[in-house]
Design a protein around this motif. Structure first.
Motif, mmCIF file in Angstrom:
data_model
loop_
_atom_site.group_PDB
_atom_site.id
_atom_site.type_symbol
_atom_site.label_atom_id
_atom_site.label_comp_id
_atom_site.label_asym_id
_atom_site.label_seq_id
_atom_site.Cartn_x
_atom_site.Cartn_y
_atom_site.Cartn_z
ATOM 1 N N SER A 186 57.631 23.650 44.736
ATOM 2 C CA SER A 186 58.006 23.282 43.366
ATOM 3 C C SER A 186 59.479 22.916 43.271
ATOM 4 N N ARG A 187 59.778 21.929 42.440
ATOM 5 C CA ARG A 187 61.184 21.620 42.176
ATOM 6 C C ARG A 187 61.663 22.563 41.082
ATOM 7 N N LEU A 188 62.534 23.503 41.458
ATOM 8 C CA LEU A 188 62.975 24.555 40.553
ATOM 9 C C LEU A 188 64.405 24.293 40.099
ATOM 10 N N ARG A 189 64.696 24.612 38.839
ATOM 11 C CA ARG A 189 66.074 24.583 38.377
ATOM 12 C C ARG A 189 66.874 25.629 39.139
ATOM 13 N N LYS B 216 57.686 17.667 33.229
ATOM 14 C CA LYS B 216 58.367 16.436 33.630
ATOM 15 C C LYS B 216 59.545 16.765 34.543
ATOM 16 N N GLN B 217 60.314 17.783 34.131
ATOM 17 C CA GLN B 217 61.520 18.143 34.875
ATOM 18 C C GLN B 217 61.170 18.649 36.281
ATOM 19 N N SER B 218 60.048 19.374 36.402
ATOM 20 C CA SER B 218 59.703 19.937 37.715
ATOM 21 C C SER B 218 58.690 19.056 38.455
ATOM 22 N N LEU B 219 58.515 17.831 37.979
ATOM 23 C CA LEU B 219 57.698 16.823 38.681
ATOM 24 C C LEU B 219 56.253 17.280 38.898
ATOM 25 N N LYS B 220 55.598 17.584 37.797
ATOM 26 C CA LYS B 220 54.184 17.947 37.847
ATOM 27 C C LYS B 220 53.409 17.033 36.900
#
Lengths: 240, 240
Positions: free
Chosen positions: A219-222, B131-135
């Motif tokens: 996952s792309r995490l902040r 959107k921010q975490s590309l899902k």
């Protein structure tokens, strides 16, 4: 269970400062003779009896001491670059304190957008989170330092860096590294970069200095979510 | 990578609503002929080319479809009692979305202090976090339901309840239960109680209905921290 905080506990006596005294007497309505619980922020819980209910400085006698109250079986330093929005940094710190954290180091990276850091507000949040989650020790907020200086000065026995650089540096899942090297009492440091990630020089310096490059999954995490996920991995590894 | 959202994608064409069109044209300065990425909220990422840059309804043609974009190898329903402070519920939902969540069910317990729940704001937060975490998939916010009705209607194959009742009901570490029963694709439901915990009747009903009583370790966690810790345990089990 209501817990108070005092820096002034010695010779079997405890004094609350003005704010804690007001909370103890006006809000919690304690009176002379009541038993209260007080932490020293160093790890010990004191059971005390109020002897002098002075509105500015409640005086109590210590009846019982419990060292390592709410302690965790590891020592964790989180070196996290300040986020653009400081609320996000503060909630990471609050949640990490509830789980079990020892030191927060605000590190400034070459690509950090936010380069100033005010610790006062964060220290208040950590104290209240420690009281709320029933821990005798309050995490220490270190002075801000550059990523490079942190890397060069870090003396933890297990050092990890969460960086992106997909494909460039082979990275291991943080939980695998913990399973291998996370023995009880291990001193762990985890370095979390800014929104713009570390510079190549910072990442290379970390690897040269024994930091294990790890990842936190797909996952792309902040920044603050990545930092908390690393704390959760340590907590779940040691405490469950 | 900037991702837009559209409910109106069909016959190889995509239309952005007024808000997304304004963001696409005014903020991101896209023009006719530009390629943009659009999610449908159901799990698919569409690569599109803008054909009509109308300020109120950007029209684009679909060039490519990627189903299961940013998907996770489990199906997770989190049934969490609303917290007194709704910010805390919202950040749990945002962080859980970044990690990987499918459904949030606001459940109202007998001891819940907050009994009303407004989904609109939460849905906006989940969309922006996706959107921010590309899902490609946006978690679904179910209608509020009582704890008892959730227990009776839950059809997940692995059901867990995080309750306190120290000493009364033997509880297993959530990570042990996941290690045993958390196979790929498992449908998981985790029930998290209110600040005042579940009533004895609610806990008993959950056990009668196949919910495994689990704990999240020794730390005393706030409702939202407990809920996120459960999501982290699932995420770390499946994705690392």
């Amino acid at each position: 269970m209501e817990v108070f905080f005092s820096r002034d506990i010695r010779f079997g006596r405890c004094t609350l400062d003005e704010g804690e005294s007001a909370h103890c007497l006006r809000v919690m309505r304690h009176r002379q003779g009541d038993e209260i619980f007080v932490i020293d922020g160093e790890g010990t819980l004191y059971t005390c009896r109020i002897e002098d209910a002075s509105p500015h400085a409640v005086e109590a006698v210590v009846l019982k001491e419990e060292p390592d109250w709410g302690a965790h079986p590891y020592f964790l330093q989180m070196a996290v670059c300040p986020t653009k929005n400081s609320d996000r940094y503060e909630w990471f710190a609050e949640k990490a304190t509830e789980l079990g954290l020892d030191v927060i180091v605000p590190v400034i990276g070459e690509r950090s957008e936010r380069r100033v850091f005010k610790p006062e507000r964060l220290e208040r949040i950590l104290l209240s989170a420690s009281k709320q989650s029933l821990k005798g020790a309050v995490p220490f907020v270190a002075a801000p330092v550059s990523v490079k200086d942190f890397i060069l000065s870090c003396d933890a026995s297990l050092k990890m860096i969460c960086c992106c650089f997909e494909g460039e540096t082979p990275r291991r899942p943080v939980s695998d590294v913990l399973r291998e090297s996370g023995t009880p009492g291990t001193s762990i440091a985890i370095l979390i970069g800014p929104e713009g990630d570390f510079s190549r020089q910072e990442a290379a310096l970390a690897l040269e200095n024994g930091f294990v490059p790890v990842h936190l999954g797909p996952s792309r995490l902040r920044t603050e979510t990545a930092a908390l996920t690393a704390v959760e991995a340590v907590y779940l590894h040691y405490c469950l």
